[in-house]
Design an enzyme around this catalytic site. Sequence first.
Site, PDB file in Angstrom:
ATOM      1  CG  HIS A 153      35.823  37.211  11.058  1.00  0.00           C
ATOM      2  ND1 HIS A 153      35.383  38.361  10.726  1.00  0.00           N
ATOM      3  CD2 HIS A 153      35.626  36.217  10.043  1.00  0.00           C
ATOM      4  CE1 HIS A 153      34.541  38.357   9.783  1.00  0.00           C
ATOM      5  NE2 HIS A 153      34.624  37.115   9.342  1.00  0.00           N
ATOM      6  CG  HIS A 170      36.623  36.991   4.520  1.00  0.00           C
ATOM      7  ND1 HIS A 170      37.085  37.704   5.741  1.00  0.00           N
ATOM      8  CD2 HIS A 170      35.368  36.431   4.782  1.00  0.00           C
ATOM      9  CE1 HIS A 170      36.308  37.536   6.648  1.00  0.00           C
ATOM     10  NE2 HIS A 170      35.154  36.722   5.947  1.00  0.00           N
ATOM     11  CG  ASP A 219      34.377  33.412   6.774  1.00  0.00           C
ATOM     12  OD1 ASP A 219      34.660  34.215   7.791  1.00  0.00           O
ATOM     13  OD2 ASP A 219      33.605  33.938   5.831  1.00  0.00           O
ATOM     14  CG  HIS A 255      29.583  30.842   7.745  1.00  0.00           C
ATOM     15  ND1 HIS A 255      30.847  30.688   8.177  1.00  0.00           N
ATOM     16  CD2 HIS A 255      29.307  32.121   7.464  1.00  0.00           C
ATOM     17  CE1 HIS A 255      31.168  32.116   8.253  1.00  0.00           C
ATOM     18  NE2 HIS A 255      30.414  32.876   7.688  1.00  0.00           N
TER      19      HIS A 255
END
Length: 308
Positions: free
Chosen positions: A77, A233, A237, A260
């Site tokens: 973030h 969001h 990311d 991720h």
Amino acid sequence: MNQTTIKKSIACSGVGLHSGKTVRMVLHPAAEDTGIVFDIHTAQGVRRIAPEPQVVIATGLATTLGMDGASVATVEHLLAAIRGLEIDNITVEIEGGEVPIMDGSAASFVMLLRNAGIRRQTSARKVFRIARPVHYERDGKSIRALPYDGFRVEYRIEFPHPLIGRQTLSIDITPESFGEIAKARTFGFLREVEYLHSKGLALGGSLDNAIVLDDYSVLNPDGLRSPDEFVRHKVLDFVGDMAMMGVPLQGHFIVECSGHALNNGFLRMLEENASLYLEAVELPVAEQHPAALRPAARVATEGQPAIA
């Protein structure tokens, strides 16, 4: 386009997502061509880590960097805010092994960086630009990158939950458009949170720094900040994870249900095949465009929530 840094040092503290303990962070100006670096306080002294794909050591709950016995978790973030505001050079000093989770979004980091001020430096900004189409896929999730003079993200998610379903977002990432995603919080499901806590993990996670859902609803008293906060969001990311290349990455990225781990795998593939897919470019001042001429955010959401 010139490189930039912040005008002055600025500090904050907050809860660490992993430990649940208070951690401290100080952002410092950095010289030209420093890039983004983390100075991490350890028992053996301060250790420096520069983000790059190969130093990502964990991608479970968040992205964690590690090197020479030092590590720093939950960096995505903050990195998204740094990249979103087009800051090239900055030193991030960390006490506690984690970037504070704040409210689970990048909004607090944007506020910190803007309060510190952004200073133009002398040298030209260096970027990696996607040179030819490239596709990376694993387990039905994928990232496709195309040449593009800028940083454009098209992202699709799909979750079997009545408040999420299928959502898409298309946005050109600029300092002017970054606010479209900066306030979007991380999210998780109650059953997962309870399991993680039982294992001593994510001890700092709470309704104060994440959207938590049961099978049908959002448990946060204030609800959602937007119906498509979930995909916003995920784009946040992605922007943070792409900052692991060390310099800004330019291209048009079409992303299907990534996370991720896939983001990092994609970057490692790019790094290993840099001569095929990446072009190193310097952006001289003459290429800088007035803010009014920069691409605006473009948002498209599919599958409106079945429950309002």
